[in-house]
Design an enzyme around this catalytic site. Structure first.
Site, PDB file in Angstrom:
ATOM      1  N   HIS A   1       0.853  -1.190   0.000  1.00 42.80           N
ATOM      2  CA  HIS A   1       0.000   0.000   0.000  1.00 42.80           C
ATOM      3  C   HIS A   1       0.886   1.237   0.000  1.00 42.80           C
ATOM      4  O   HIS A   1       2.107   1.136   0.153  1.00 42.80           O
ATOM      5  CB  HIS A   1      -0.967  -0.001   1.191  1.00 42.80           C
ATOM      6  CG  HIS A   1      -0.319   0.126   2.545  1.00 42.80           C
ATOM      7  ND1 HIS A   1       0.582  -0.791   3.035  1.00 42.80           N
ATOM      8  CD2 HIS A   1      -0.460   1.066   3.519  1.00 42.80           C
ATOM      9  CE1 HIS A   1       0.956  -0.426   4.245  1.00 42.80           C
ATOM     10  NE2 HIS A   1       0.359   0.697   4.562  1.00 42.80           N
TER      11      HIS A   1
ATOM     12  N   HIS B   1       1.298   3.896   2.040  1.00 43.74           N
ATOM     13  CA  HIS B   1       1.820   4.671   3.168  1.00 43.74           C
ATOM     14  C   HIS B   1       3.340   4.677   3.039  1.00 43.74           C
ATOM     15  O   HIS B   1       3.958   3.658   2.693  1.00 43.74           O
ATOM     16  CB  HIS B   1       1.357   4.072   4.504  1.00 43.74           C
ATOM     17  CG  HIS B   1      -0.063   4.442   4.845  1.00 43.74           C
ATOM     18  ND1 HIS B   1      -0.861   3.709   5.680  1.00 43.74           N
ATOM     19  CD2 HIS B   1      -0.812   5.505   4.442  1.00 43.74           C
ATOM     20  CE1 HIS B   1      -2.052   4.292   5.784  1.00 43.74           C
ATOM     21  NE2 HIS B   1      -2.045   5.383   5.040  1.00 43.74           N
TER      22      HIS B   1
ATOM     23  N   ASP C   1       5.994   4.542   4.773  1.00 41.36           N
ATOM     24  CA  ASP C   1       6.935   3.603   5.393  1.00 41.36           C
ATOM     25  C   ASP C   1       6.978   2.266   4.660  1.00 41.36           C
ATOM     26  O   ASP C   1       7.753   1.387   5.033  1.00 41.36           O
ATOM     27  CB  ASP C   1       6.602   3.405   6.882  1.00 41.36           C
ATOM     28  CG  ASP C   1       5.170   2.995   7.132  1.00 41.36           C
ATOM     29  OD1 ASP C   1       4.266   3.483   6.433  1.00 41.36           O
ATOM     30  OD2 ASP C   1       4.939   2.180   8.047  1.00 41.36           O
ATOM     31  N   HIS C   2       6.153   2.132   3.604  1.00 33.16           N
ATOM     32  CA  HIS C   2       6.180   0.892   2.824  1.00 33.16           C
ATOM     33  C   HIS C   2       6.712   1.085   1.404  1.00 33.16           C
ATOM     34  O   HIS C   2       6.877   0.118   0.679  1.00 33.16           O
ATOM     35  CB  HIS C   2       4.776   0.262   2.783  1.00 33.16           C
ATOM     36  CG  HIS C   2       4.345  -0.236   4.132  1.00 33.16           C
ATOM     37  ND1 HIS C   2       4.339  -1.564   4.466  1.00 33.16           N
ATOM     38  CD2 HIS C   2       3.969   0.430   5.249  1.00 33.16           C
ATOM     39  CE1 HIS C   2       3.946  -1.695   5.733  1.00 33.16           C
ATOM     40  NE2 HIS C   2       3.717  -0.496   6.228  1.00 33.16           N
TER      41      HIS C   2
ATOM     42  N   HIS D   1      -7.225  -1.690   6.034  1.00 31.82           N
ATOM     43  CA  HIS D   1      -6.281  -0.682   6.546  1.00 31.82           C
ATOM     44  C   HIS D   1      -6.668   0.767   6.215  1.00 31.82           C
ATOM     45  O   HIS D   1      -5.809   1.652   6.176  1.00 31.82           O
ATOM     46  CB  HIS D   1      -4.884  -0.994   6.005  1.00 31.82           C
ATOM     47  CG  HIS D   1      -3.814  -0.164   6.648  1.00 31.82           C
ATOM     48  ND1 HIS D   1      -3.692  -0.017   8.003  1.00 31.82           N
ATOM     49  CD2 HIS D   1      -2.824   0.592   6.103  1.00 31.82           C
ATOM     50  CE1 HIS D   1      -2.679   0.785   8.271  1.00 31.82           C
ATOM     51  NE2 HIS D   1      -2.133   1.180   7.139  1.00 31.82           N
TER      52      HIS D   1
ATOM     53  N   ASP E   1      -0.239  -3.679   6.062  1.00 29.45           N
ATOM     54  CA  ASP E   1      -0.778  -3.307   7.378  1.00 29.45           C
ATOM     55  C   ASP E   1      -2.260  -3.671   7.409  1.00 29.45           C
ATOM     56  O   ASP E   1      -2.948  -3.553   6.387  1.00 29.45           O
ATOM     57  CB  ASP E   1      -0.656  -1.803   7.588  1.00 29.45           C
ATOM     58  CG  ASP E   1       0.782  -1.320   7.701  1.00 29.45           C
ATOM     59  OD1 ASP E   1       1.716  -2.140   7.702  1.00 29.45           O
ATOM     60  OD2 ASP E   1       0.986  -0.096   7.750  1.00 29.45           O
TER      61      ASP E   1
ATOM     62  N   HIS F   1       6.414  -4.585  12.375  1.00 32.63           N
ATOM     63  CA  HIS F   1       5.788  -3.270  12.192  1.00 32.63           C
ATOM     64  C   HIS F   1       5.558  -2.596  13.552  1.00 32.63           C
ATOM     65  O   HIS F   1       4.502  -2.031  13.831  1.00 32.63           O
ATOM     66  CB  HIS F   1       4.460  -3.412  11.425  1.00 32.63           C
ATOM     67  CG  HIS F   1       4.010  -2.130  10.785  1.00 32.63           C
ATOM     68  ND1 HIS F   1       3.117  -1.286  11.386  1.00 32.63           N
ATOM     69  CD2 HIS F   1       4.343  -1.537   9.619  1.00 32.63           C
ATOM     70  CE1 HIS F   1       2.900  -0.241  10.600  1.00 32.63           C
ATOM     71  NE2 HIS F   1       3.638  -0.377   9.515  1.00 32.63           N
TER      72      HIS F   1
END
Lengths: 304, 304
Positions: free
Chosen positions: B62, B64, B66-67, B141, B211, B269
């Site tokens: 996805h 976000h 941090d990914h 999520h 997530d 995570h």
């Protein structure tokens, strides 16, 4: 006067041997300038226990990825940390779009304000306060690219405390610091300034020049600088490659430092082909002896 | 059969305590899957001596930051390393745009081909070869987000070498591996398959679920999985926050592992609020004993 530089990343295009892409943190009194922001800058800030939310200016020299790919992550972390203070971001015109588009696609909305200041590749003062100015230094790198000159303003004269008369007003002290003589109400000279003051401490200056080919037009602007950071991506044996890629060699950096009459030279932006950096240092020192490697964690304080 | 997982990053939104944002590397035979690519993934690949150019698939769960904030830097490094092999990139629709716009502004042109495969948040097979399939696992999520199920195909029966007759053709071996009996030219039974073969080795499977909030609809798809990675951003005391942010607690992750009858659970995570991760591990183990922390450098091989 705090005037302190911390090196966060010393690598050129690709990371290697534990070296991170370009980033530096400069503190001048209350201002914290993050200079370039390669990928992983926020990890380095954490590692060296620099307080991320103290940074109030971020200057980006140009849009090659090793100088800005860490910016979006750092801005997001500031947001998640609950930052409320404004942030000033200076960079090439497209920087704002590229950051905004990443936030939009991840549905991230900043809770603090970012003031974006567009940098054109010409010499301009981009920030000024009571004690300092920041100017851009147009460089020669194939795409629009500017260095940055951080200059303390001319300082005031220092008071000779032991020479002061017993009674002296704050207004008179202010006049003395400005280099003026003191007179009484009738205009009669009381004290010569030179008897009560010392000359000002030298104003400090730091010039950041990365990325760039060897480029003498910068000399006028960085003349007599205290500390010069100049990229030295390659050893001299790779001079041809340096020319082709608009980068500098150790000799180029050292020659610029010498011609500029800099006090000290820092070299960095090292190619991933070099594991051992000592040969680069030796090459630069053969032309400009007061050279140091700008490796991660290096801290240089210019203040007394 | 190589089926090996390496954890590169275990942190949630912001890096902390030396923990990096999410990324994992899974090898299944000749295929190397990079699963998510948070900022700094390329540093971790270097640190653990993973050969970057062997990666032929990158799957992004996805958008976000941090990914995926490490993706553009990794792709640029592959380019600078002279990569020529095609790369397959799987992610949400906007991923391609956001990467392309960054390359455009830095005037970077890739010398290798990236095949972009759009992931919709529905269950679909996104890759298949002779030995395995990769399917998406729709998660819960807040923004479109998919996990990934890496499944070895049903394996062939194993030959009992010591039971084989002296003369046997490659064609007959193939039939035996497929579970068929052997007949002569006249259709007379020569050998029962069961006399010459052993049952196939168990097919291996790995499910990556991050997530996501606690979400039972995934159970059917991940039933009996050998290894389950399930995010556990928070301890159980933060269950309300987990619900609000569409994340899971240690109890959520362990409960899913238990209901799915997984063989082993990896949790990761982790929120930056936790320096010590042992309490998270203990909480998960209280529900699902065979749990391990997915910290940086952890390597798990599922193959015999």
């Amino acid at each position: 006067m705090a005037f302190t530089l911390k090196i966060l990343g010393s690598s050129s295009a690709t990371p290697a041997f534990g070296r991170y892409p370009t980033s530096q943190l400069l503190q001048v009194e209350q201002d914290y300038f993050l200079i370039d922001c390669g990928e992983g800058t926020q990890f380095q800030l954490l590692k060296y226990q620099c307080k991320i939310n103290r940074i109030n200016h971020i200057v980006i020299s140009h849009l090659h990825g090793d100088h800005f790919y860490g910016l979006v992550g750092l801005l997001a972390t500031m947001n998640l940390n609950g930052r409320t203070e404004d942030l000033h971001l200076y960079g090439p015109p497209l920087l704002s779009d590229v950051i905004t588009s990443q936030f939009r696609c991840s549905e991230t909305w900043l809770i603090y304000t970012v003031h974006f200041h567009v940098l054109d590749p010409v010499q301009q003062v981009i920030y000024e306060n009571d004690v300092m100015t920041v100017s851009t230094i147009p460089l020669n790198h194939g795409i629009p690219c500017t260095g940055f000159l951080f200059q303390e303003k001319t300082r005031k004269r220092r008071i000779k405390k032991e020479a002061l008369p017993e009674y002296i007003s704050p207004h008179q002290i202010k006049r003395l610091k400005e280099g003026k003589d003191l007179f009484d109400e009738n205009g009669t000279l009381l004290y010569h300034n030179a008897d009560l003051t010392l000359s000002p401490r030298k104003s400090l200056s730091y010039a950041y020049c990365s990325d760039t080919a060897y480029y003498e037009p910068i000399l006028e602007q960085i003349h007599n600088v205290d500390l010069l950071y100049h990229e030295a991506t390659f050893m001299n044996s790779e001079a041809e490659r340096a020319l082709k890629t608009h980068h500098s060699t150790t000799h180029d950096a050292a020659q610029i430092a010498k011609l500029a009459n800099a006090d000290k030279l820092l070299i960095g932006h090292f190619s991933a082909r070099y594991k051992d950096l000592l040969p680069l240092l030796e090459e630069a020192r053969s032309i400009f002896p007061n050279t140091q490697l700008a490796t991660e964690g290096t801290t240089i304080s210019l203040a007394d």
